[in-house]
Scaffold this motif. Structure first.
Motif, PDB file in Angstrom:
ATOM      1  N   GLU A 139       0.615  -1.242   0.110  1.00 36.98           N
ATOM      2  CA  GLU A 139       0.182  -0.494   0.078  1.00 36.98           C
ATOM      3  C   GLU A 139       0.903   1.102  -0.178  1.00 36.98           C
ATOM      4  OE1 GLU A 139      -2.283  -0.544   3.118  1.00 36.98           O
ATOM      5  OE2 GLU A 139      -3.969  -2.058   1.795  1.00 36.98           O
ATOM      6  N   LYS A 142       2.086   1.335  -3.207  1.00 37.14           N
ATOM      7  CA  LYS A 142       1.440   1.777  -4.470  1.00 37.14           C
ATOM      8  C   LYS A 142       0.719   3.690  -4.197  1.00 37.14           C
ATOM      9  CE  LYS A 142      -2.525   1.707  -6.997  1.00 37.14           C
ATOM     10  NZ  LYS A 142      -2.881   2.718  -7.197  1.00 37.14           N
ATOM     11  N   SER A 145       2.617   5.281  -6.167  1.00 34.45           N
ATOM     12  CA  SER A 145       2.640   5.391  -7.771  1.00 34.45           C
ATOM     13  C   SER A 145       1.726   5.417  -7.961  1.00 34.45           C
ATOM     14  CB  SER A 145       3.294   4.002  -7.853  1.00 34.45           C
ATOM     15  OG  SER A 145       4.618   3.823  -7.126  1.00 34.45           O
ATOM     16  N   PHE A 148       0.002   3.268 -11.402  1.00 35.65           N
ATOM     17  CA  PHE A 148      -0.500   1.992 -11.457  1.00 35.65           C
ATOM     18  C   PHE A 148      -1.935   2.382 -10.944  1.00 35.65           C
ATOM     19  CE2 PHE A 148       4.419   1.473 -10.832  1.00 35.65           C
ATOM     20  CZ  PHE A 148       4.107   0.472 -11.754  1.00 35.65           C
ATOM     21  N   ARG A 150      -3.422  -0.946 -10.144  1.00 33.26           N
ATOM     22  CA  ARG A 150      -2.949  -2.690  -8.419  1.00 33.26           C
ATOM     23  C   ARG A 150      -2.266  -2.845  -8.918  1.00 33.26           C
ATOM     24  NH1 ARG A 150      -7.332  -4.129 -12.325  1.00 33.26           N
ATOM     25  NH2 ARG A 150      -9.604  -3.303 -11.800  1.00 33.26           N
ATOM     26  N   MET A 151      -2.110  -3.175  -7.798  1.00 32.89           N
ATOM     27  CA  MET A 151       0.044  -3.859  -7.184  1.00 32.89           C
ATOM     28  C   MET A 151      -0.031  -5.278  -6.128  1.00 32.89           C
ATOM     29  SD  MET A 151       2.890  -0.864  -5.930  1.00 32.89           S
ATOM     30  CE  MET A 151       2.539   0.029  -7.468  1.00 32.89           C
ATOM     31  N   TYR A 163      -1.771  -7.388  -1.543  1.00 32.56           N
ATOM     32  CA  TYR A 163      -2.868  -6.644  -2.678  1.00 32.56           C
ATOM     33  C   TYR A 163      -3.433  -5.056  -2.363  1.00 32.56           C
ATOM     34  CZ  TYR A 163      -3.472  -7.428  -7.555  1.00 32.56           C
ATOM     35  OH  TYR A 163      -3.309  -7.099  -8.364  1.00 32.56           O
ATOM     36  N   SER A 164      -2.936  -4.216  -3.621  1.00 34.22           N
ATOM     37  CA  SER A 164      -3.788  -2.500  -2.567  1.00 34.22           C
ATOM     38  C   SER A 164      -4.225  -2.481  -4.116  1.00 34.22           C
ATOM     39  CB  SER A 164      -2.448  -1.567  -3.079  1.00 34.22           C
ATOM     40  OG  SER A 164      -3.007  -0.955  -2.485  1.00 34.22           O
TER      41      SER A 164
END
Length: 224
Positions: A139, A142, A145, A148, A150-151, A163-164
């Motif tokens: 998170e 992310k 960034s 993006f 999703r990451m 996941y974020s």
């Protein structure tokens, strides 16, 4: 009439209007010349009408033909040369622009790919780093960034463990998703190097084209 309707009514640029006017003028002159030649040729075949063709009229037709025909040939050749040069110049500009676009896109991908490599580095060994800590680090990267969508982090079986964002736009969890059938997984395991995949259809949320930027987590030479 051409100038009135094309330039003022249809708002066609002056240069284009002038070109169309020139074309219409040349068409008219050539049509008149061809009609005169045809008329003269038909009369020459009639013995009775031969005296009706004036000498000045014949000279006029010959002179106009001698001037206008070569001029038209040179005009067409000139246009072809001009179009060829313009095409070459346009191709050069397109090539230059495409090279700039390619270079800019490559630099953009390279810059943002570093964020994923940084994530892979700070996650460390997934067997040691706790799930909550991995989620926090994902998170954090992310958040800085925005490019993006999703990451996340996958385990050795290509199942999402951090996941974020945690949920997609439909409210479904993004954890526990299996990506083992994705073509880039075997490549990461084999090369153990960062990789930019081709365009694939996203599996999370509403299907949409996406370009995954990937980096493997390698601990003591082992793919994690």
């Amino acid at each position: 009439l051409v100038y009135l309707f094309l330039h003022h009514v249809m708002a066609i640029p002056t240069q284009t209007t002038a070109l169309i006017m020139l074309k219409n003028f040349l068409n008219g002159v050539l049509n008149s010349l061809m009609a005169s030649l045809l008329f003269t040729g038909m009369n020459l075949r009639k013995s009775v009408a031969r005296s009706r063709i004036g000498y000045s009229h014949s000279i006029f037709i010959v002179m106009v033909s001698l001037v206008l025909m070569p001029a038209m040939v040179l005009y067409v050749i000139g246009i072809q040369v001009y179009l060829r040069k313009e095409k070459e110049a346009l191709a050069a500009r397109v090539s230059y622009t495409s090279e700039i676009a390619r270079s800019s896109l490559a630099n953009w991908i390279k810059e943002h790919h570093r964020n994923i490599q940084t994530l892979a580095a700070i996650v460390g060994d997934p067997d040691v780093t706790g799930i909550e800590e991995m989620q926090r680090r994902v998170e954090m990267i992310k958040a800085v960034s925005p490019a993006f969508n999703r990451m996340g982090v996958l385990d050795t079986n290509a199942v999402t463990i951090a996941y974020s964002p945690l949920k997609d736009e439909n409210g479904k969890s993004n954890l526990g998703l299996d990506f083992s059938d994705r073509p880039f997984i075997p490549i990461l395991k084999e090369t153990k190097r960062p990789y930019v995949s081709g365009v694939v259809m996203g599996r999370i949320g509403n299907p949409a084209p996406m370009v995954p930027l990937l980096a493997p987590i390698i601990v003591e030479g082992v793919y994690k």
